[in-house]
Each structure stands twice: as structure tokens, then as C-alpha cells.
Design a protein around this motif. Sequence first.
Motif, PDB file in Angstrom:
ATOM      1  N   MET A 151       0.851  -1.174   0.000  1.00  0.00           N
ATOM      2  CA  MET A 151       0.000   0.000   0.000  1.00  0.00           C
ATOM      3  C   MET A 151       0.895   1.235   0.000  1.00  0.00           C
ATOM      4  SD  MET A 151      -2.723  -1.181   2.974  1.00  0.00           S
ATOM      5  CE  MET A 151      -3.658   0.354   2.877  1.00  0.00           C
ATOM      6  N   GLY A 152       0.292   2.389  -0.189  1.00  0.00           N
ATOM      7  CA  GLY A 152       1.001   3.648  -0.028  1.00  0.00           C
ATOM      8  C   GLY A 152       2.232   3.777  -0.900  1.00  0.00           C
ATOM      9  N   GLY A 153       3.343   4.193  -0.276  1.00  0.00           N
ATOM     10  CA  GLY A 153       4.572   4.439  -1.009  1.00  0.00           C
ATOM     11  C   GLY A 153       5.133   3.210  -1.685  1.00  0.00           C
ATOM     12  N   ASN A 154       5.029   2.052  -1.041  1.00  0.00           N
ATOM     13  CA  ASN A 154       5.519   0.816  -1.652  1.00  0.00           C
ATOM     14  C   ASN A 154       4.754   0.481  -2.930  1.00  0.00           C
ATOM     15  OD1 ASN A 154       7.436   0.386   0.367  1.00  0.00           O
ATOM     16  ND2 ASN A 154       5.991  -0.762   1.650  1.00  0.00           N
ATOM     17  N   GLN A 155       3.445   0.676  -2.887  1.00  0.00           N
ATOM     18  CA  GLN A 155       2.646   0.415  -4.088  1.00  0.00           C
ATOM     19  C   GLN A 155       2.967   1.433  -5.182  1.00  0.00           C
ATOM     20  OE1 GLN A 155      -1.602   0.668  -3.509  1.00  0.00           O
ATOM     21  NE2 GLN A 155      -2.044  -0.561  -5.322  1.00  0.00           N
ATOM     22  N   LYS A 156       3.157   2.694  -4.801  1.00  0.00           N
ATOM     23  CA  LYS A 156       3.482   3.731  -5.777  1.00  0.00           C
ATOM     24  C   LYS A 156       4.787   3.401  -6.496  1.00  0.00           C
ATOM     25  CE  LYS A 156       3.950   8.741  -6.288  1.00  0.00           C
ATOM     26  NZ  LYS A 156       3.878  10.056  -5.588  1.00  0.00           N
ATOM     27  N   PHE A 194      -4.878  -4.865  -2.773  1.00  0.00           N
ATOM     28  CA  PHE A 194      -6.246  -5.279  -2.476  1.00  0.00           C
ATOM     29  C   PHE A 194      -6.995  -5.724  -3.737  1.00  0.00           C
ATOM     30  CE2 PHE A 194      -5.972  -3.142   1.731  1.00  0.00           C
ATOM     31  CZ  PHE A 194      -6.457  -4.189   2.492  1.00  0.00           C
ATOM     32  N   GLY A 195      -6.603  -5.226  -4.907  1.00  0.00           N
ATOM     33  CA  GLY A 195      -7.211  -5.722  -6.133  1.00  0.00           C
ATOM     34  C   GLY A 195      -6.957  -7.199  -6.313  1.00  0.00           C
TER      35      GLY A 195
END
Length: 305
Positions: A99-104, A163-164
Amino acid sequence: MLSQEQQLVVENIDGHNVVVALPGSGKTHTLKYAIDHLLEIHPRYKVLVLTFTNSATAEMNQKIQDHISERKYAQVRVSTFHSLCKEMSYQVDRKRLVMGGNQKSIVNRAMNEAGVTSYKTAEEAIDFYSAITDLKPTAPYEKLFQLYETYLNILKSERAKDFGVIFRQVILGLRDGSVELEDYDVILVDEYQDTDPQQLEWLELHGRGRDDKPGAKITVVGDDDQSIYGFRNSLGYQGFTHLQKIFDSQLFMLTVCRRCAPEILEAAGKVVQWNDDRIHKDMISAKAAGGSFTVAHVGGEQEQY
């Protein structure tokens, strides 16, 4: 104390129900009484209450705990869809959630590999495909399907998932039986207008059950007129009508608003009545007259602030 409308919901909670509730009409108040009544007539029932945010979960949980006995409270779980499906996905794998920065960072890597230059466009496309269970190039983002495949491949190489992926794992697993149905007799959903197609299918699969497990009884509470998250794939009106159709759900209304003065409620009613796809309902204010509002015309999005 319960109004006549609220009492009808409580008395019929042991079944499939769609409850359309105006803002300030006491839906949480009604749900806590409904749970208390349900566990009085079925002491062994297990009840799941689903919400959409952590703050809503905490608030709902506290109100239920304060209202019912400790014995009954032990039969109830309040959770977000996301938290519950994350747990269910452990039946498939235990990859870490990004999530967040890691996902970005992973989105940026996918953009570089796929030759996409706009982060906003990439994010919109990934969000779009994340909400689709049966993946295939789909308008209006069919040209960015390769970007999403690249994004998924990077997640896989990092032994990670978002989450997708989680919702897709859970829905596909529920379909083929590799993921177990949650063991609840009754499932209640708050703010149902925010439900998206994957969450609706989750509810449908649990309501239908399997040969070895009877379906749960589904009651949803919300207001199609408050559906403002269409850009996040929320179904709003269509979610209500679909659930009514597949389960032959009873329709109940909570039409008395205890939050807004009649002038405010009347003005709101004049706005939403222009929607073709809506459940028509009375909108009654329990407050004394005296509300006021101002109509403002703005030239663009920035001027709204």
C-alpha cells in the motif's frame, strides 16, 4: 425506543432485506436493536456486520457492544470488507500486502516497463482493472491492459499483492470452492450504496451458500441517493435492485430524518429527484422549521474550495 419503521426492520431481520435509510434516520440504532432481537430468538447464530472504513467499524462495534449482552456480543463480528477479505486470501497465499509508497514504487516500475508517462493515467487504469475479477482488455482502458499485466508481474516477482489481487483471489476461490465461505448465519452491510461489483458478488455467493453449507441471510442498509463513489465502482441504485432481485429481499424504508431541518431536506429532495435511477422514498424531517442554505455558482473545480 424504536419508530414503527425501525421496528419493522427489527422484526424481519431473520431474512433477506434491503433497508433504504435517509441520513439521520437511525440506521445504526436500528441495526443494534435488530442484532439484539436476532440473537434473542436464535442464540447460536453468528452475525457479521460489514462496513467500509476502520472508523465506521470502530463506531459500529462500540455501539453494538454497549447495547447487547456480553454473551450476545461474543456472537458478533464487525469488520471492513477489506480486512475480512485480506484474512480470507490467506487460504490462497500469504504474500505481503503493498500500500502507499511501496505500491506507488511498483506503479512507477510498471510505467517504465510499459512506456506509460502519466502517473495519474496509470493509477486510474490500475484502479480500474483492480476492480475486475475476470481480467481482459476493457474499455476505456483496453490500451493500458499491458500496463496492468506488467504491474501484476512485478507484484508477483516481489511476492506481494494489493487489495485488487486480494479481492480477485477471494472471489475466484469462492466460485471454485478453494476458498471457504465465511461461517455466519446473518450478514449485515452498512452504507451499502458504496458496494462495488466484487463486494456484491461476495455477498451473493455467501447468500446462496453451497451444497454442504446453507446460505447466510443478507440485510443491507444504505441510501442510493447518497451514492457518490461511482468513480470507485460503487453500484449505488443498481446494487440495491440487484440484491432485491436475486434474493427476493423485502424492502424497508427509514424515511424520518432527525438530522436536518425540513428546509434542508426539501432542498436536497429537489436535487436528487432528477436522478432517473433511484429508489423513490418519502423524505420527512423530524426537526422544527428554521433551516437555511445558500446556493452558490462556481466556475470550476478549484472555485469550490
